[in-house]
Enzyme design. Structure first.
Site, PDB file in Angstrom:
ATOM      1  N   ARG A  40       0.795  -1.227   0.000  1.00 49.28           N
ATOM      2  CA  ARG A  40       0.000   0.000   0.000  1.00 49.28           C
ATOM      3  C   ARG A  40       0.831   1.282   0.000  1.00 49.28           C
ATOM      4  O   ARG A  40       0.643   2.155  -0.825  1.00 49.28           O
ATOM      5  CB  ARG A  40      -0.913   0.034   1.238  1.00 49.28           C
ATOM      6  CG  ARG A  40      -1.958  -1.054   1.288  1.00 49.28           C
ATOM      7  CD  ARG A  40      -2.917  -0.786   2.441  1.00 49.28           C
ATOM      8  NE  ARG A  40      -3.815  -1.911   2.698  1.00 49.28           N
ATOM      9  CZ  ARG A  40      -4.754  -1.920   3.633  1.00 49.28           C
ATOM     10  NH1 ARG A  40      -4.911  -0.857   4.405  1.00 49.28           N
ATOM     11  NH2 ARG A  40      -5.521  -2.963   3.819  1.00 49.28           N
ATOM     12  N   HIS A  86      -8.075  -3.785  -7.413  1.00 50.57           N
ATOM     13  CA  HIS A  86      -7.793  -3.152  -6.119  1.00 50.57           C
ATOM     14  C   HIS A  86      -9.030  -3.257  -5.218  1.00 50.57           C
ATOM     15  O   HIS A  86      -9.896  -2.369  -5.222  1.00 50.57           O
ATOM     16  CB  HIS A  86      -7.421  -1.685  -6.342  1.00 50.57           C
ATOM     17  CG  HIS A  86      -6.710  -1.060  -5.173  1.00 50.57           C
ATOM     18  ND1 HIS A  86      -5.447  -1.431  -4.773  1.00 50.57           N
ATOM     19  CD2 HIS A  86      -7.095  -0.075  -4.316  1.00 50.57           C
ATOM     20  CE1 HIS A  86      -5.062  -0.700  -3.740  1.00 50.57           C
ATOM     21  NE2 HIS A  86      -6.059   0.124  -3.437  1.00 50.57           N
ATOM     22  N   TYR A 130     -19.238  13.212 -11.492  1.00 46.39           N
ATOM     23  CA  TYR A 130     -19.256  14.465 -12.225  1.00 46.39           C
ATOM     24  C   TYR A 130     -17.978  14.711 -13.023  1.00 46.39           C
ATOM     25  O   TYR A 130     -17.928  15.624 -13.848  1.00 46.39           O
ATOM     26  CB  TYR A 130     -19.454  15.646 -11.266  1.00 46.39           C
ATOM     27  CG  TYR A 130     -20.772  15.627 -10.546  1.00 46.39           C
ATOM     28  CD1 TYR A 130     -21.975  15.589 -11.245  1.00 46.39           C
ATOM     29  CD2 TYR A 130     -20.817  15.632  -9.149  1.00 46.39           C
ATOM     30  CE1 TYR A 130     -23.190  15.567 -10.581  1.00 46.39           C
ATOM     31  CE2 TYR A 130     -22.022  15.616  -8.472  1.00 46.39           C
ATOM     32  CZ  TYR A 130     -23.209  15.573  -9.196  1.00 46.39           C
ATOM     33  OH  TYR A 130     -24.410  15.541  -8.550  1.00 46.39           O
TER      34      TYR A 130
END
Length: 839
Positions: A40, A86, A130
């Site tokens: 990570r 993921h 958006y």
């Protein structure tokens, strides 16, 4: 009855193992920590990416969301990344995607975003439904050749797909874009850098595998942040590159307007929140911690950042500026160059980082070449079979016609012509139209091309230098495509200087002797005189000592000092002790690390290099006593040690004589001690590195030597000034010197008879300039250059400075007209100058 039954083994009890709880907790925590570290938080040194970044880019690659495709909804990209590669929260993936699209977070953004992806004010990105995104062109360079078996793949989290362990990464992304992250018990914080500088350093390591970190730092000047600003001092940079850890001070870029009483901030330190900064400044003003500020406005727009701080009428600009620097406009970036190397976290130096990347690229290019070689050999095998078939077309057709079916035809062809299975498959599938002579010629041409490709790939695989050459060529192609100008400037840390701001800016005359005594005197000490005067005493010399150099500089100037042994040193004007005319000066040993017999022969003002009147690249053009000339870009002289660095390589017995700042378009005039001169264009001398010797500039005759060089801008009104050791000189128009080829004997410039003596200097002068001439015994004279007559070549000249018997001119320098501010000095009556016959 149960008591009579035999004992049955307890299966559940057999599966239980006894363990100490502290040991189990320790191992479990270590496993968790390593999972976070490797899976990570830390980037891989090879491609500079964490797993989430790598998976987002690979998911976009697999989905065809390239730089040439239409933008895709960010939610779609996040969904495919989360579903296939993921298995974590969508917000973490989207935050990473958004950051890769922010030009204020990434030096070279890897994602081309459309919509609101946040701002430098800390505004969050719009919701993923958006916004739209696609890969940036430079991101595709990280994935280039991933389908050519260049990297290893592993199963994804549910064993349904495969994902790459690392990306091929055609450029050193870890240094270029940097990285930051917090793991368990460790963290990384790698700053971004300029792509061109990093590639230059990588190429240097390819060609010089034994180079040091200091050598690489000649190319990588320091971090280059996307928000610009300034790095203060180089100590933190040096520590970070040599040890992997360092603290870099970043200062905002701002301008002060004393007359208007205003400070305007144009660039902020990396990761500084502009909105919060403005709020903190306002809070300090309201609480009385900052005084002298009456208004604060954020006038930033799409064209750039602009925060205006209006000061009160009685406020001191410097005081407010220093308060802002102390509390708001500077921050520290703690460099921790920690990355995964073969799966283990390591703190790396600059050289180690680039070395590990090169090892990765070597493996990528080797595997790609093997992949392409297999494909090329397969294709050559097919083409060879088709050519054999075309050469025996009648027999092939007859064999096929005599066969009962397709399989029989294939078997007959294999038996008769010794074709392979793949060859007969293509031959049987050939159409009649491919039997034409034109089609046959195309197959022959393709076969030759494939054979040439096979030879090239085999050469790459068997010759290490060829493989490295491919890596270098591809890196330079990327630099040509994506390189840009450095945004972050590196400024000197003046905090250790003894109150520089309290030292007034003053134009000075600096004198240095052969015994290494040095001092500066105010320029105003020396009034302008008519030519032919004796001047006044300029220094008190020790017995046996003589003047070696004189030059004019401001007390705040940065000076590049060149010695006769080809070394270059840096010096600040105020570091030179100010003393009177009759003083001897102080030993220069504490200022310049000069060797025995080493003396300054030329001084270049950094203001001349940074002059707005010169566009494009600046060069330092150097000439040596034995006639060599060399041009080197000023970029080669960015990091000069206290002990100096090499400016030019000299042959045995040769010395550096003179240095001029040029811009690539000047015309050069080289003067010799015996009065010869040669003029040629600057571009006749190609630009070279610091360690080069240079090329022949003039063909010296007998025991003649070079006296100096003048770099003339033919578009400006200027003259070439020649001065001889007996105090005579002349001005000449540049048209008097016809252009010749470099390394010629040249033409006569001035007569060097018993009266004149040999030439000691040549300079370019313009209207309003003054001349400072100094003799070997310490006499100094200042005179307007327009008092020296304009004559042609091959003349005697006029007297410039009257010398005592046995004395000679040692050196001279030009005072530019910008420094000639006193009208009484500028308007000397030139009519009273003593005349000397002109020939």
């Amino acid at each position: 009855m149960s008591a009579d039954l035999p004992d049955e083994p307890d299966v559940e009890a057999a599966r239980i193992e006894t363990a100490r709880i502290e040991d189990e907790m320790e191992q479990s925590y270590i496993d968790y920590a390593m999972s976070v570290i490797a899976g990570r938080a830390l980037p891989d040194v090879r491609d500079g990416l964490k797993p989430v970044h790598r998976r987002i880019l690979y998911a976009m690659h697999e989905a065809g969301v390239s730089s040439g495709s239409a933008h895709r909804k960010s939610s779609s990209i996040v969904g495919e990344t989360m579903g296939d590669y993921h298995p974590h929260g969508d917000s973490a993936i989207y935050d990473t995607l958004a950051r890769m699209a922010q030009d204020f977070s990434m030096r070279y953004p890897l994602v081309d975003g459309q919509g609101n992806f946040g701002s430098v004010d800390g505004d969050p990105p719009a919701a993923m439904r958006y916004t739209e995104a696609r890969m940036a062109p430079i991101a595709e360079e990280l994935l280039e050749d991933i389908d050519a078996d260049t990297v290893d793949f592993k199963a994804n989290y549910d064993d349904r797909l495969e994902e790459p362990d690392v990306l091929p990464s055609a450029f050193p992304n870890l240094l270029v874009n940097g990285s930051s992250g917090i793991a368990v018990g460790m963290s990384t914080n790698i700053p971004p850098h300029n792509l061109g500088e990093v590639i230059d350093a990588t190429v240097h390591l390819i060609n010089n595998p034994d180079c040091t970190v200091e050598d690489l730092m000649d190319h990588v000047k320091g971090p280059d942040f996307p928000t610009g600003a300034n790095i203060v001092g180089r100590a933190g940079i040096h520590s970070a590159y040599k040890t992997g850890r360092g603290r870099v001070r970043i200062r905002a870029e701002f301008e002060t307007y004393e007359e208007e009483g205003r400070i305007v901030i144009n660039e902020l330190p990396f990761q500084e929140n502009k909105s919060r900064l403005v709020e903190r400044i306002a809070d300090d003003v309201n609480e009385g911690k900052l005084e002298g500020i009456r208004d604060l406005r954020d006038e930033s727009d799409r064209d750039g950042m602009r925060v205006v701080i209006e000061l009160k009428r009685d406020a001191m600009v410097d005081v407010v500026k220093n308060q802002l620097l102390e509390s708001h406009l500077e921050r520290t970036f703690g460099v921790i160059n920690l990355a995964l190397v073969d799966g283990s976290p390591q703190v790396l130096t600059l050289r180690e980082t680039i070395h590990h990347y090169l090892e990765h690229r070597r493996d990528v290019v080797r595997r790609r070449s093997e992949f392409e070689l297999d494909e090329a050999e397969d294709r050559a095998h097919i083409l060879k079979g088709r050519l054999t078939a075309l050469n025996n077309v009648d027999d092939v057709i007859e064999t096929i016609q005599d066969a009962e079916d397709r399989d029989g035809a294939k078997a007959a062809l294999r038996e008769q012509f010794d074709f392979s299975e793949s060859q007969v498959d293509h031959i049987v599938a050939m159409q009649l139209g491919s039997l034409t002579s034109m089609e046959a010629q195309e197959i022959e041409d393709e076969y030759e091309e494939v054979q040439a490709r096979i030879e090239r790939l085999e050469e790459i695989l068997t010759n290490e230098s060829e493989l490295l050459g491919v890596i270098e060529e591809e890196l330079l192609d990327i630099m040509d495509e994506y390189d840009d100008d450095r945004r972050t400037s590196i400024i000197e840390d003046t905090g250790t200087v003894a109150h520089e701001d309290l030292i007034p800016e003053e134009d000075s005359v600096v004198v240095m002797s052969n015994e290494d005594y040095i001092k500066r005197m105010p320029l105003s000490t020396f009034s302008a005189q008519n030519r032919g005067g004796k001047g006044i005493i300029g220094t008190d010399l020790k017995e046996g000592d003589s003047v070696s150099s004189v030059f004019v500089a401001n007390s705040h100037d940065y000076l590049l000092c060149f010695s006769n042994q080809g070394q270059i040193y840096t010096l600040r004007g105020f570091q030179i002790p100010e003393m009177s005319r009759t003083a001897r000066g102080k030993s220069a040993v504490n200022l310049l690390d000069l060797d025995s017999g080493e003396e300054l022969t030329a001084v270049v003002n950094m203001d001349d290099i940074a002059s707005d009147e010169i566009d494009g690249t600046r060069y330092l053009t150097m000439v040596t006593r034995d006639g060599y000339i060399k041009r080197t870009s000023v970029d080669e002289f960015q990091n000069i040690n206290s002990t100096g660095i090499r400016a030019v390589r000299l042959e045995d017995g040769d010395q550096l004589v003179d240095v001029e700042v040029t811009d690539g378009d000047r015309t050069l005039v080289v003067a010799t001690a015996d009065g010869m001169s040669i003029r040629f264009d600057e571009d006749d001398v190609r630009a070279m590195g610091r360690s080069a010797r240079g090329v022949r500039g003039v063909d010296l005759q007998g025991k003649d030597t070079v006296a100096g060089v003048a770099g003339v801008d033919t578009e400006r009104h200027s003259w070439v000034l020649t001065v001889t050791e007996n105090g005579y000189g002349k001005r000449s128009d540049i048209e008097e010197y016809r252009v010749q080829s470099r390394n010629g004997k040249g033409l006569i410039d001035i007569k060097t008879n018993d009266r004149n003596g040999q030439v000691c200097a040549m300079e370019t002068v313009g209207p309003g300039d003054h001349l400072v001439v100094m003799s070997q015994t310490g006499q100094i004279m200042r005179t307007p250059v327009e008092g020296i007559s304009i004559v042609g070549r091959n003349t005697m000249g006029v007297i410039v400075m009257e010398l005592e018997s046995g004395d000679q001119v040692a050196c001279l320098d030009v005072i530019p007209r910008e420094m000639v501010t006193d009208a009484s000095e500028a308007d000397v009556d030139l009519s009273e100058s003593p005349e000397t016959e002109l020939e």
